[in-house]
Design a protein around this motif. Structure first.
Motif, PDB file in Angstrom:
ATOM      1  N   THR A   1       3.470  -8.137   9.709  1.00 57.78           N
ATOM      2  CA  THR A   1       2.996  -6.988   9.064  1.00 57.78           C
ATOM      3  C   THR A   1       3.528  -7.182   7.634  1.00 57.78           C
ATOM      4  OG1 THR A   1       4.913  -5.524   9.621  1.00 57.78           O
ATOM      5  CG2 THR A   1       2.648  -5.389  10.800  1.00 57.78           C
TER       6      THR A   1
ATOM      7  N   PRO B   1       1.760 -10.615   5.357  1.00 59.12           N
ATOM      8  CA  PRO B   1       0.389 -10.599   4.602  1.00 59.12           C
ATOM      9  C   PRO B   1       0.568  -9.870   3.312  1.00 59.12           C
ATOM     10  CG  PRO B   1       0.095 -10.351   7.015  1.00 59.12           C
ATOM     11  CD  PRO B   1       1.727 -10.242   6.786  1.00 59.12           C
ATOM     12  N   ALA B   2       1.209  -8.679   3.481  1.00 59.70           N
ATOM     13  CA  ALA B   2       1.256  -8.142   1.919  1.00 59.70           C
ATOM     14  C   ALA B   2       2.078  -8.959   1.127  1.00 59.70           C
ATOM     15  CB  ALA B   2       2.368  -6.765   2.301  1.00 59.70           C
TER      16      ALA B   2
ATOM     17  N   VAL C   1      -0.776 -11.159  -0.136  1.00 53.33           N
ATOM     18  CA  VAL C   1      -1.674 -10.299  -1.054  1.00 53.33           C
ATOM     19  C   VAL C   1      -0.985 -10.147  -2.442  1.00 53.33           C
ATOM     20  CG1 VAL C   1      -3.003  -8.454  -1.357  1.00 53.33           C
ATOM     21  CG2 VAL C   1      -3.084  -9.532   0.812  1.00 53.33           C
ATOM     22  N   TYR C   2       0.020  -9.656  -2.419  1.00 51.42           N
ATOM     23  CA  TYR C   2       0.931  -9.168  -3.584  1.00 51.42           C
ATOM     24  C   TYR C   2       0.895 -10.483  -4.550  1.00 51.42           C
ATOM     25  CZ  TYR C   2       4.387  -7.807  -7.085  1.00 51.42           C
ATOM     26  OH  TYR C   2       4.842  -7.583  -8.098  1.00 51.42           O
TER      27      TYR C   2
ATOM     28  N   ILE D   1      -8.865  -4.795  -0.489  1.00 45.78           N
ATOM     29  CA  ILE D   1      -8.212  -5.652   0.702  1.00 45.78           C
ATOM     30  C   ILE D   1      -6.796  -5.438   0.464  1.00 45.78           C
ATOM     31  CG2 ILE D   1      -7.744  -8.092   1.279  1.00 45.78           C
ATOM     32  CD1 ILE D   1     -10.751  -8.714   0.267  1.00 45.78           C
ATOM     33  N   ARG D   2      -6.265  -5.567  -0.703  1.00 47.03           N
ATOM     34  CA  ARG D   2      -4.661  -5.300  -1.117  1.00 47.03           C
ATOM     35  C   ARG D   2      -4.432  -3.781  -0.447  1.00 47.03           C
ATOM     36  NH1 ARG D   2      -1.386  -5.631  -6.626  1.00 47.03           N
ATOM     37  NH2 ARG D   2       0.317  -4.501  -5.951  1.00 47.03           N
TER      38      ARG D   2
ATOM     39  N   VAL E   1      -4.157  -4.054   3.336  1.00 46.59           N
ATOM     40  CA  VAL E   1      -2.979  -4.595   3.968  1.00 46.59           C
ATOM     41  C   VAL E   1      -1.615  -3.842   3.644  1.00 46.59           C
ATOM     42  CG1 VAL E   1      -1.586  -6.840   3.518  1.00 46.59           C
ATOM     43  CG2 VAL E   1      -3.924  -6.758   3.766  1.00 46.59           C
ATOM     44  N   GLU E   2      -1.709  -3.110   2.406  1.00 42.15           N
ATOM     45  CA  GLU E   2      -0.477  -2.228   2.179  1.00 42.15           C
ATOM     46  C   GLU E   2      -0.318  -1.102   3.162  1.00 42.15           C
ATOM     47  OE1 GLU E   2      -1.034  -0.882  -1.616  1.00 42.15           O
ATOM     48  OE2 GLU E   2      -0.291  -2.969  -2.721  1.00 42.15           O
TER      49      GLU E   2
ATOM     50  N   ILE F   1      -1.250  -1.293   6.364  1.00 45.37           N
ATOM     51  CA  ILE F   1      -0.714  -1.792   7.523  1.00 45.37           C
ATOM     52  C   ILE F   1       0.680  -2.129   7.407  1.00 45.37           C
ATOM     53  CG2 ILE F   1      -0.907  -4.037   9.096  1.00 45.37           C
ATOM     54  CD1 ILE F   1      -3.760  -4.100   8.540  1.00 45.37           C
ATOM     55  N   CYS F   2       1.300  -2.685   6.155  1.00 55.33           N
ATOM     56  CA  CYS F   2       2.592  -2.776   5.866  1.00 55.33           C
ATOM     57  C   CYS F   2       3.328  -1.461   5.901  1.00 55.33           C
ATOM     58  CB  CYS F   2       2.816  -3.517   4.725  1.00 55.33           C
ATOM     59  SG  CYS F   2       4.504  -3.767   4.305  1.00 55.33           S
TER      60      CYS F   2
END
Length: 373
Positions: A257, A260-261, A264-265, A298-299, A302-303, A305-306
């Motif tokens: 998890t 991916p963050a 994306v960052y 999208i970011r 993902v955030e 989820i993180c």
């Protein structure tokens, strides 16, 4: 999202001050990309509910005297639950500012202090995960030195060092951030190059290198468990590495998890913002701004989820940990059915088996054993 960049146009020139005269960063985002705000408002409270209920229970079980006196991994788990609870409390303040438009830290001094407080637990979580992942690697792959390195006292010392390191790294945020009368809490003017270099350094070290190190250690643990299981089966014995399963699940969930963050960052430097001098009503139809808002959406997903990293470990503990499940039921005064059968619960004590050596803890008559998580 850092809206400090919209203070200059795409060619580096200044833009008219009245463009954002009466607008906050939240107002701009809510007007141009409302889906990003709605994702925050809908999903984040769900993690708060789980985290604020589960983390204190996890901390109480893992940090109880009965468990801590004999289980160094429990010290890491308990510390992780405490750090995650602190982070969620700070995240509520952050969320009120960025998802609901309530000014909570966009003031002088509070801006710098809050960003320091918010980032410090984020730095510490990867260290704690690496700590108990390393312990489990030693316990499974090098059981003869486990009693030397996997002790409660050593775990406490290591965690204290991690806390000091996290605070030291987080203090840099006091210099990086500053308050602007026009844009609120933004990166300090003149520190942009240092901020980018420092952010890349900490992001790659704590949120890429440490998770990858955890992944490699987990693979070595899995390989060793498989080897031990095959040897045990060959000698007519069975194994059930319960606490190792819990540790692996937590570690793997953290890795898959967080990475991916991080990716994306890292992409944000290559995603171009549109021309901020355009009227706000034209941003949604502008191709460059439209692509940027797609990236933000999208970011944000993902955030979210993180963010589950800071809330859902209680579920993993309960699903995979026999001792944790038993302790939680006792807290709820739920009767526990006795089980008279002997069962193996974890690789923790060295036993000789011919020329090979493995490590097991045997739990008889369902007696409570902190090593059986």
């Amino acid at each position: 999202m850092n809206w400090s960049n919209v203070s200059t146009s795409s060619d580096g020139g200044a833009i008219p001050a009245n463009q954002f005269a009466n607008l906050t960063a939240f107002d701009i985002l809510y007007y141009t990309a409302p889906q990003v705000v709605m994702i925050d408002r809908v999903i984040t409270p769900f993690w708060y509910i789980i985290g604020f209920l589960g983390n204190p229970i996890s901390a109480r079980i893992w940090l109880s005297r009965k468990v801590c006196k004999s289980n160094s991994s429990a010290v890491y788990f308990g510390s992780l639950a405490v750090v995650e609870t602190v982070y969620l409390m700070l995240h509520v303040v952050y969320e009120l500012q960025n998802a609901w438009g309530i000014n909570t830290f966009h003031t002088p001094v509070r801006c710098e202090i809050f960003n320091f407080l918010l980032i410090t637990p984020q730095y510490m979580v990867p260290m704690l995960v690496l700590g108990f992942t390393t312990e489990r690697y030693i316990a499974v792959c090098h059981p003869f030195v486990m009693e030397k390195y996997c002790t409660v006292k050593r775990a406490v010392i290591v965690i204290c060092c991690m806390g000091c390191a996290s605070v030291a790294l987080g203090l840099i945020q006091v210099y990086v951030w500053s308050y602007s009368d026009m844009f609120g809490c933004v990166f300090r003017e003149g520190a942009e190059i240092f901020q980018q270099a420092w952010t890349w350094f900490t992001e790659m070290l704590l949120f890429l290198i440490l998770p990858v190190a955890c992944l490699l250690l987990n693979l070595l643990v899995i390989r060793e468990i498989k080897r031990l299981s095959m040897e045990s089966a060959a000698h007519g014995q069975g194994t059930n590495p319960a606490s190792t399963i819990t540790l692996l699940c937590v570690s793997f969930y953290f890795i898959f998890t967080l990475l991916p963050a991080t990716i994306v960052y890292a992409m944000q430097q290559s995603v171009t913002q549109g021309d901020p001098s355009l009227p706000l009503e034209q941003w949604a139809s502008d191709p460059v701004w439209s692509s940027y808002f797609t990236y933000l959406t999208i970011r944000k997903i993902v955030e979210e989820i993180c963010l589950s990293n800071y809330a859902t470990y209680f579920i993993i503990y309960y699903a995979t940990g026999v001792y944790f499940r038993r302790s939680f039921r006792q807290m709820l005064c739920t009767p526990i059915k006795p089980n008279s059968r002997a069962k193996t619960s974890d690789f923790s004590v060295s036993l000789s088996n011919g020329k090979h050596t493995c490590a097991e803890t045997v739990v008889l008559n369902d007696m409570e054993s902190p090593s059986d998580t």
